[in-house]
Design a protein around this motif. Structure first.
Motif, PDB file in Angstrom:
ATOM      1  N   ILE A  23      38.037  53.587  65.417  1.00 35.34           N
ATOM      2  CA  ILE A  23      37.221  52.539  64.811  1.00 35.34           C
ATOM      3  C   ILE A  23      36.627  53.085  63.516  1.00 35.34           C
ATOM      4  O   ILE A  23      36.028  54.160  63.505  1.00 35.34           O
ATOM      5  CB  ILE A  23      36.103  52.095  65.762  1.00 35.34           C
ATOM      6  N   LEU A  24      36.806  52.337  62.424  1.00 36.09           N
ATOM      7  CA  LEU A  24      36.204  52.696  61.137  1.00 36.09           C
ATOM      8  C   LEU A  24      35.019  51.789  60.860  1.00 36.09           C
ATOM      9  O   LEU A  24      35.134  50.560  60.970  1.00 36.09           O
ATOM     10  CB  LEU A  24      37.221  52.545  59.996  1.00 36.09           C
ATOM     11  N   HIS A  25      33.901  52.376  60.515  1.00 38.78           N
ATOM     12  CA  HIS A  25      32.746  51.574  60.093  1.00 38.78           C
ATOM     13  C   HIS A  25      33.111  50.807  58.828  1.00 38.78           C
ATOM     14  O   HIS A  25      33.797  51.341  57.944  1.00 38.78           O
ATOM     15  CB  HIS A  25      31.543  52.477  59.829  1.00 38.78           C
ATOM     16  N   PRO A  26      32.696  49.539  58.700  1.00 30.45           N
ATOM     17  CA  PRO A  26      33.088  48.735  57.540  1.00 30.45           C
ATOM     18  C   PRO A  26      32.666  49.292  56.188  1.00 30.45           C
ATOM     19  O   PRO A  26      33.241  48.921  55.160  1.00 30.45           O
ATOM     20  CB  PRO A  26      32.394  47.389  57.799  1.00 30.45           C
ATOM     21  N   SER A  27      31.679  50.177  56.154  1.00 34.41           N
ATOM     22  CA  SER A  27      31.234  50.734  54.874  1.00 34.41           C
ATOM     23  C   SER A  27      32.134  51.861  54.375  1.00 34.41           C
ATOM     24  O   SER A  27      31.981  52.327  53.247  1.00 34.41           O
ATOM     25  CB  SER A  27      29.798  51.250  54.993  1.00 34.41           C
ATOM     26  N   ILE A  28      33.083  52.310  55.201  1.00 33.34           N
ATOM     27  CA  ILE A  28      33.966  53.415  54.826  1.00 33.34           C
ATOM     28  C   ILE A  28      35.078  52.895  53.927  1.00 33.34           C
ATOM     29  O   ILE A  28      35.758  51.916  54.253  1.00 33.34           O
ATOM     30  CB  ILE A  28      34.559  54.092  56.070  1.00 33.34           C
ATOM     31  N   ALA A  29      35.276  53.544  52.796  1.00 34.49           N
ATOM     32  CA  ALA A  29      36.340  53.156  51.864  1.00 34.49           C
ATOM     33  C   ALA A  29      37.638  53.821  52.303  1.00 34.49           C
ATOM     34  O   ALA A  29      38.121  54.766  51.680  1.00 34.49           O
ATOM     35  CB  ALA A  29      35.970  53.566  50.442  1.00 34.49           C
ATOM     36  N   GLY A  30      38.175  53.348  53.399  1.00 35.02           N
ATOM     37  CA  GLY A  30      39.385  53.954  53.922  1.00 35.02           C
ATOM     38  C   GLY A  30      40.201  52.973  54.737  1.00 35.02           C
ATOM     39  O   GLY A  30      39.775  51.844  55.002  1.00 35.02           O
TER      40      GLY A  30
END
Length: 289
Positions: A198-205
């Motif tokens: 799971i990637l946090h939405p603030s991560i630019a990835g």
């Protein structure tokens, strides 16, 4: 506190039975708040809604300053792509199952919507993917995705082999049932089911996730969203690509799918005090002790 919204685009499911009463109820509630309401044309036609301006997406994008989407995440995904170039913020009332991005319950919308539409809210921006399918160097398809771009094998065929590049660097040849390139928004969708993080939405990835890889060492990898991801079909019959719910079938060996960061993003509005982690706890049942 932001300015009060004035003109609402109302969008709902187009393939669900018995959905009209819910949309009528929400439309009348919005009118009761003193807002102008226009209904997305396909929503109005599919649900037999009359007595409201029924406008196509491009007119909603031009004339409205906020959209209320009633349905599940699939309804939101489809409309978000249509509105991407207009920058209209979206509010989701959940009539689906999980509801990661349509996060206001039907039972609470009368309580939650008025402050948001009066200008009191948490705002969140989500990045999108855009991509092309190239054949002989020529683009034969282009698409936008808020969740993911998925290359997958045909239903009656064996594995697909993809040659993966990120930017100018070769990463690997992957033999699998398919490969997912997912945004942080999509990391709680198909990518999660396939074993991705799971990637946090603030991560630019992004997350690149093989689906049932032939080689156990082909693992999900988190990528920066700076450079394009290129996936060339090395082998496989009846291979297809999906941009969210938009599907292109019967790709050929040598076709290349190029995925990059879109210039557009989607703006979601949430109630004050909204928390992404609280959403994960609720939707994934991460119950506290």
């Amino acid at each position: 506190m932001a300015d009060r919204f004035k003109h609402v685009a109302l969008v709902g499911k187009t393939q669900a039975h018995g959905f009209r009463p819910v949309l009528e109820e929400v439309a009348q509630f919005l009118l009761g708040l003193g807002l102008e309401v226009s209904v997305e044309a396909a929503t109005a036609e599919a649900n037999g809604l009359t007595g409201y301006d029924a406008l196509p997406p491009e007119a909603l994008g031009r004339d409205c300053d906020v959209a209320v989407v009633v349905g599940g995440d699939g309804t939101m995904l489809g409309f978000a792509r249509q509105m991407a170039s207009y920058g209209i913020p979206l509010v989701g009332i959940n009539q689906g199952r999980l509801g990661f991005i349509t996060d206001i319950s039907k039972e609470r919308y009368r309580e939650v919507l008025p402050p948001i539409l009066a200008g009191t809210y948490e705002v969140e921006s989500r990045g999108m993917l855009e991509g092309q399918v190239l054949r002989g160097g020529e683009a034969i398809y282009t698409g936008l995705a808020l969740n993911d771009v998925v290359v997958s094998r045909g239903g009656n065929s064996g594995m697909v082999e993809l040659r993966i590049h990120v930017g100018d660097e070769r990463v690997a040849n992957m033999r699998a049932d398919g490969v997912i390139v997912s945004t942080p928004t999509g990391s709680t969708a198909y990518a999660l089911s396939a074993g991705g993080p799971i990637l946090h939405p603030s991560i630019a990835g992004w997350v690149l996730v093989p689906i049932a890889s032939h080689t156990l060492t082909n693992r999900p990898i988190v990528l920066p969203d700076a450079g394009p991801v290129r996936m060339e079909i090395v082998s496989g019959r009846d291979t297809s690509v999906n941009f969210d719910m938009q599907r292109l079938a019967s790709l050929l060996v040598g076709d290349e799918i190029v995925v990059r960061r879109s210039a557009h993003s989607v703006k979601f509005l949430h109630p004050k005090g909204w928390s992404y982690y609280a959403t994960l706890r609720k939707k994934l049942r991460w119950y506290e002790g």
